[in-house]
Write an enzyme that holds these catalytic residues in place. Sequence first.
Site, mmCIF file in Angstrom:
data_model
loop_
_atom_site.group_PDB
_atom_site.id
_atom_site.type_symbol
_atom_site.label_atom_id
_atom_site.label_comp_id
_atom_site.label_asym_id
_atom_site.label_seq_id
_atom_site.Cartn_x
_atom_site.Cartn_y
_atom_site.Cartn_z
ATOM 1 N N GLY A 257 -16.213 58.089 35.164
ATOM 2 C CA GLY A 257 -15.845 59.497 35.100
ATOM 3 C C GLY A 257 -14.619 59.814 34.265
ATOM 4 N N SER A 258 -14.328 58.980 33.267
ATOM 5 C CA SER A 258 -13.161 59.300 32.431
ATOM 6 C C SER A 258 -13.377 60.648 31.711
ATOM 7 C CB SER A 258 -12.873 58.183 31.427
ATOM 8 O OG SER A 258 -13.996 57.935 30.644
ATOM 9 N N ASN A 259 -14.604 60.911 31.331
ATOM 10 C CA ASN A 259 -14.869 62.204 30.672
ATOM 11 C C ASN A 259 -14.833 63.367 31.651
ATOM 12 O OD1 ASN A 259 -15.480 61.703 27.724
ATOM 13 N ND2 ASN A 259 -16.693 60.117 28.736
ATOM 14 N N LEU B 27 -32.641 60.876 35.067
ATOM 15 C CA LEU B 27 -33.411 61.847 34.287
ATOM 16 C C LEU B 27 -33.167 63.251 34.845
ATOM 17 C CD1 LEU B 27 -35.650 61.400 32.079
ATOM 18 C CD2 LEU B 27 -37.272 61.965 33.898
ATOM 19 N N ILE B 28 -33.053 64.226 33.951
ATOM 20 C CA ILE B 28 -32.860 65.608 34.411
ATOM 21 C C ILE B 28 -34.231 66.247 34.613
ATOM 22 C CG2 ILE B 28 -31.873 67.859 33.812
ATOM 23 C CD1 ILE B 28 -29.762 65.752 34.241
ATOM 24 N N ASN C 215 -25.029 67.365 26.775
ATOM 25 C CA ASN C 215 -24.924 65.930 27.037
ATOM 26 C C ASN C 215 -23.989 65.287 26.017
ATOM 27 O OD1 ASN C 215 -25.624 63.390 28.290
ATOM 28 N ND2 ASN C 215 -26.904 62.960 26.495
ATOM 29 N N HIS D 95 -23.349 61.735 24.199
ATOM 30 C CA HIS D 95 -24.018 60.453 23.932
ATOM 31 C C HIS D 95 -23.132 59.587 23.031
ATOM 32 C CE1 HIS D 95 -27.457 57.766 23.763
ATOM 33 N NE2 HIS D 95 -27.052 57.519 22.530
ATOM 34 N N ASP E 22 -32.509 62.782 24.572
ATOM 35 C CA ASP E 22 -31.562 62.557 23.463
ATOM 36 C C ASP E 22 -31.970 63.264 22.165
ATOM 37 O OD1 ASP E 22 -29.758 61.085 24.933
ATOM 38 O OD2 ASP E 22 -30.572 59.148 24.330
ATOM 39 N N GLU F 263 -14.385 60.585 22.486
ATOM 40 C CA GLU F 263 -14.833 61.405 23.626
ATOM 41 C C GLU F 263 -13.666 62.180 24.243
ATOM 42 O OE1 GLU F 263 -18.549 58.610 25.153
ATOM 43 O OE2 GLU F 263 -16.636 58.468 26.162
HETATM 44 C C1 GRF Z 1 -19.473 57.598 27.958
HETATM 45 O O1 GRF Z 1 -19.334 56.653 26.940
HETATM 46 C C2 GRF Z 1 -20.537 58.603 27.591
HETATM 47 O O2 GRF Z 1 -20.642 58.816 26.224
HETATM 48 C C3 GRF Z 1 -21.779 57.946 28.088
HETATM 49 O O3 GRF Z 1 -21.395 57.250 29.254
HETATM 50 C C4 GRF Z 1 -20.014 56.960 29.216
HETATM 51 C C5 GRF Z 1 -19.408 57.532 30.461
HETATM 52 O O4 GRF Z 1 -18.096 57.156 30.665
HETATM 53 N N1 GRF Z 1 -22.824 58.907 28.200
HETATM 54 P P1 GRF Z 1 -17.238 57.847 31.811
HETATM 55 O O5 GRF Z 1 -18.014 57.704 33.124
HETATM 56 O O6 GRF Z 1 -17.029 59.283 31.448
HETATM 57 O O7 GRF Z 1 -15.965 57.088 31.890
#
Ligand code: GRF
Length: 191
Positions: A14-16, A89-90, A104, A106, A147, A176
């Site tokens: 969940g860093s994003n 899957l969504i 999304n 990617h 995708d 990201e």
């Molecule tokens: C990220 O690299 C994102 O692009 C991919 O999965 C990874 C998730 O990382 N879809 P995090 O859980 O947000 O750290």
Amino acid sequence: MQKKRIAIFASGTGSNAVNLIRFFREDAQVEVAFVLSNKAEAKVLSSAKELGVATLHFDNAQVADGNFLVQLCQEHQVDWVVLAGYLRLIPAELIQAFDRKMINLHPSLLPNYGGKGMHGRNVHEAVIANGESKSGITIHFVNEEFDKGEIIAQFHCKLTSEDTVESLEGKIRYLEQTYLPTVVRGAILNQ
Ligand code: GRF
């Protein structure tokens, strides 16, 4: 004006998700409604909770139920969905309900290294194995084709023969963390 509300779906670290939560904390126009995960033990849930964001966990059977997810989003007055490392899957019902309102992230330059099985480390391993001279991230709308939704933005990084899966992972994370929140905000406010 009412703030636009985002639901973040995530399955892992969940860093994003955390980056999005921090970014939108002070925003006057956009807010995070909740973070949903299909994994009870996912770090993203404890991190989001620590940041004061509502967290929801549902098992794989529940998140496969499109009508359930649509209703959930309606109850929470969700306007947009962001998939940040979400590995399920969504369901079609949710995709239709959030047509051009589901984004999304990617970790490759789509259409390259997309599709089934191409997520996280698998992507980076394939990119390094093929000796690519560049990789990057794609931020795109989600449609029924995995995708293949319309691309909103892409960001590149250069690779050399010295790069490894780990160093590529670092470059991707940097892209990201740097770009996802502003691109999401731009997509929401431009619509
Ligand atoms: C990220 O690299 C994102 O692009 C991919 O999965 C990874 C998730 O990382 N879809 P995090 O859980 O947000 O750290």
